[in-house]
Scaffold this motif. Structure first.
Motif, mmCIF file in Angstrom:
data_model
loop_
_atom_site.group_PDB
_atom_site.id
_atom_site.type_symbol
_atom_site.label_atom_id
_atom_site.label_comp_id
_atom_site.label_asym_id
_atom_site.label_seq_id
_atom_site.Cartn_x
_atom_site.Cartn_y
_atom_site.Cartn_z
ATOM 1 N N ALA A 63 6.155 41.757 -6.742
ATOM 2 C CA ALA A 63 6.917 42.688 -7.578
ATOM 3 C C ALA A 63 6.787 44.119 -7.054
ATOM 4 O O ALA A 63 7.746 44.884 -7.067
ATOM 5 C CB ALA A 63 6.429 42.605 -9.024
ATOM 6 N N GLU A 64 5.610 44.479 -6.559
ATOM 7 C CA GLU A 64 5.421 45.863 -6.092
ATOM 8 C C GLU A 64 5.627 46.056 -4.589
ATOM 9 O O GLU A 64 6.083 47.115 -4.156
ATOM 10 C CB GLU A 64 4.017 46.355 -6.490
ATOM 11 C CG GLU A 64 3.833 47.836 -6.186
ATOM 12 C CD GLU A 64 2.527 48.432 -6.692
ATOM 13 O OE1 GLU A 64 2.034 47.998 -7.758
ATOM 14 O OE2 GLU A 64 2.013 49.334 -6.012
ATOM 15 N N HIS A 65 5.274 45.033 -3.782
ATOM 16 C CA HIS A 65 5.243 45.240 -2.321
ATOM 17 C C HIS A 65 6.202 44.343 -1.562
ATOM 18 O O HIS A 65 6.269 44.421 -0.338
ATOM 19 C CB HIS A 65 3.827 45.004 -1.785
ATOM 20 C CG HIS A 65 2.761 45.659 -2.591
ATOM 21 N ND1 HIS A 65 2.532 47.026 -2.548
ATOM 22 C CD2 HIS A 65 1.881 45.161 -3.491
ATOM 23 C CE1 HIS A 65 1.542 47.317 -3.386
ATOM 24 N NE2 HIS A 65 1.138 46.210 -3.970
ATOM 25 N N GLY A 66 6.907 43.451 -2.244
ATOM 26 C CA GLY A 66 7.803 42.528 -1.546
ATOM 27 C C GLY A 66 7.039 41.325 -1.018
ATOM 28 O O GLY A 66 5.876 41.098 -1.393
ATOM 29 N N HIS A 67 7.682 40.569 -0.142
ATOM 30 C CA HIS A 67 7.071 39.349 0.396
ATOM 31 C C HIS A 67 5.721 39.689 1.034
ATOM 32 O O HIS A 67 5.635 40.653 1.782
ATOM 33 C CB HIS A 67 8.013 38.712 1.425
ATOM 34 C CG HIS A 67 7.598 37.330 1.815
ATOM 35 N ND1 HIS A 67 6.508 37.101 2.620
ATOM 36 C CD2 HIS A 67 8.102 36.128 1.493
ATOM 37 C CE1 HIS A 67 6.370 35.783 2.781
ATOM 38 N NE2 HIS A 67 7.328 35.178 2.100
ATOM 39 N N PRO A 68 4.664 38.906 0.754
ATOM 40 C CA PRO A 68 3.344 39.260 1.292
ATOM 41 C C PRO A 68 3.287 39.324 2.831
ATOM 42 O O PRO A 68 2.628 40.221 3.367
ATOM 43 C CB PRO A 68 2.427 38.141 0.771
ATOM 44 C CG PRO A 68 3.109 37.601 -0.441
ATOM 45 C CD PRO A 68 4.580 37.784 -0.210
ATOM 46 N N MET A 69 3.954 38.418 3.543
ATOM 47 C CA MET A 69 3.898 38.405 5.020
ATOM 48 C C MET A 69 2.492 38.735 5.500
ATOM 49 O O MET A 69 2.293 39.638 6.326
ATOM 50 C CB MET A 69 4.859 39.453 5.608
ATOM 51 C CG MET A 69 6.285 39.328 5.165
ATOM 52 S SD MET A 69 7.311 40.597 5.959
ATOM 53 C CE MET A 69 6.541 42.119 5.386
ATOM 54 N N LEU A 70 1.517 38.019 4.983
ATOM 55 C CA LEU A 70 0.121 38.421 5.183
ATOM 56 C C LEU A 70 -0.280 38.534 6.644
ATOM 57 O O LEU A 70 -0.977 39.463 7.027
ATOM 58 C CB LEU A 70 -0.817 37.424 4.498
ATOM 59 C CG LEU A 70 -1.235 37.725 3.069
ATOM 60 C CD1 LEU A 70 -2.478 36.892 2.757
ATOM 61 C CD2 LEU A 70 -1.500 39.196 2.814
ATOM 62 N N ARG A 71 0.168 37.587 7.463
ATOM 63 C CA ARG A 71 -0.267 37.633 8.864
ATOM 64 C C ARG A 71 0.278 38.910 9.518
ATOM 65 O O ARG A 71 -0.438 39.618 10.217
ATOM 66 C CB ARG A 71 0.178 36.393 9.629
ATOM 67 C CG ARG A 71 -0.533 36.272 10.948
ATOM 68 C CD ARG A 71 -0.365 34.937 11.627
ATOM 69 N NE ARG A 71 -1.340 34.804 12.703
ATOM 70 C CZ ARG A 71 -1.251 35.425 13.876
ATOM 71 N NH1 ARG A 71 -0.225 36.199 14.144
ATOM 72 N NH2 ARG A 71 -2.197 35.261 14.783
ATOM 73 N N ALA A 72 1.545 39.205 9.247
ATOM 74 C CA ALA A 72 2.160 40.420 9.813
ATOM 75 C C ALA A 72 1.441 41.682 9.319
ATOM 76 O O ALA A 72 1.180 42.602 10.099
ATOM 77 C CB ALA A 72 3.635 40.468 9.450
ATOM 78 N N ARG A 73 1.083 41.707 8.046
ATOM 79 C CA ARG A 73 0.409 42.901 7.509
ATOM 80 C C ARG A 73 -0.987 43.079 8.088
ATOM 81 O O ARG A 73 -1.558 44.164 8.021
ATOM 82 C CB ARG A 73 0.319 42.831 5.984
ATOM 83 C CG ARG A 73 1.669 43.028 5.283
ATOM 84 C CD ARG A 73 1.468 43.213 3.793
ATOM 85 N NE ARG A 73 2.659 42.840 3.026
ATOM 86 C CZ ARG A 73 3.564 43.710 2.580
ATOM 87 N NH1 ARG A 73 3.435 44.995 2.808
ATOM 88 N NH2 ARG A 73 4.612 43.282 1.885
ATOM 89 N N HIS A 74 -1.560 41.989 8.634
ATOM 90 C CA HIS A 74 -2.888 42.085 9.239
ATOM 91 C C HIS A 74 -2.842 42.382 10.738
ATOM 92 O O HIS A 74 -3.877 42.641 11.342
ATOM 93 C CB HIS A 74 -3.695 40.802 8.985
ATOM 94 C CG HIS A 74 -4.232 40.704 7.594
ATOM 95 N ND1 HIS A 74 -3.454 40.369 6.518
ATOM 96 C CD2 HIS A 74 -5.475 40.944 7.086
ATOM 97 C CE1 HIS A 74 -4.193 40.390 5.412
ATOM 98 N NE2 HIS A 74 -5.410 40.733 5.724
ATOM 99 N N LEU A 75 -1.652 42.345 11.347
ATOM 100 C CA LEU A 75 -1.575 42.526 12.805
ATOM 101 C C LEU A 75 -2.117 43.870 13.294
ATOM 102 O O LEU A 75 -2.669 43.935 14.386
ATOM 103 C CB LEU A 75 -0.143 42.303 13.304
ATOM 104 C CG LEU A 75 0.304 40.837 13.382
ATOM 105 C CD1 LEU A 75 1.751 40.750 13.866
ATOM 106 C CD2 LEU A 75 -0.604 40.008 14.297
ATOM 107 N N PRO A 76 -1.987 44.955 12.504
ATOM 108 C CA PRO A 76 -2.570 46.222 12.989
ATOM 109 C C PRO A 76 -4.096 46.195 13.103
ATOM 110 O O PRO A 76 -4.679 47.101 13.701
ATOM 111 C CB PRO A 76 -2.153 47.257 11.930
ATOM 112 C CG PRO A 76 -1.047 46.622 11.151
ATOM 113 C CD PRO A 76 -1.256 45.139 11.244
#
Ligand code: HEM
Length: 127
Positions: A63-76
């Protein structure tokens, strides 16, 4: 009606206690602390939202951040096998610390092992 794992674990209060106990440990862990922000307030807030929906509760994270895409969000961040083990160890200790027991603990931990494995994006010798 069937209970969701979110209800079975004890809802908002228990998720909140678990996440707080978890980041207390992350903040002190020599392998993890260096890649996390010093102030974990916002990280913990997002993790509470995420775990709520991961357990089948209301979809607060999306609801607040959109699709989690967790792996992508951890790439940095360099997530090595050692860091994945450390993350899981902090979670295991947090579960012990808040007295979380029974099938819901075991099921959550099993799923988190798979998700943590999936976050690995860097070999140990490159950190
Ligand atoms: C964010 C590390 C596994 C869920 C983060 C951040 C780091 C990190 C450094 C950024 C913190 C920030 O800037 O606020 C790790 C490491 C892991 C791991 C080392 C070891 C495998 C996981 C797993 C989950 C997870 C298994 C889910 C169950 C999240 C969420 C965020 C996050 C929801 C916030 C994303 C956002 O910014 O919206 N993690 N993580 N992480 N992590 Fe992980």
């Amino acid at each position: 009606m069937f209970q969701s794992p979110y209800e079975a674990i004890g809802g908002e209060q228990v998720v909140s206690k678990l996440v707080d106990a978890f980041y207390e440990r992350v903040a002190k862990h020599p392998d993890l602390a260096p890649i996390f922000p010093n102030d974990l307030t916002e990280t913990a807030r997002k993790q509470k939202q995420f775990l709520t929906q991961y357990l089948g509760g209301p979809p607060l994270y999306t609801a607040e951040h959109g699709h989690p895409m967790l792996r992508a969000r951890h790439l940095p961040f360099p997530i090595t096998p050692t860091r994945a083990k450390a993350w899981l160890a902090c979670m295991h200790e947090a579960m012990d610390a808040i007295g979380l027991k029974g099938p819901v603990r075991d099921e959550l931990y099993q799923r988190l092992m798979l998700t943590a494995q999936h976050m690995i994006n860097t070999p140990d010798d490159e950190r």
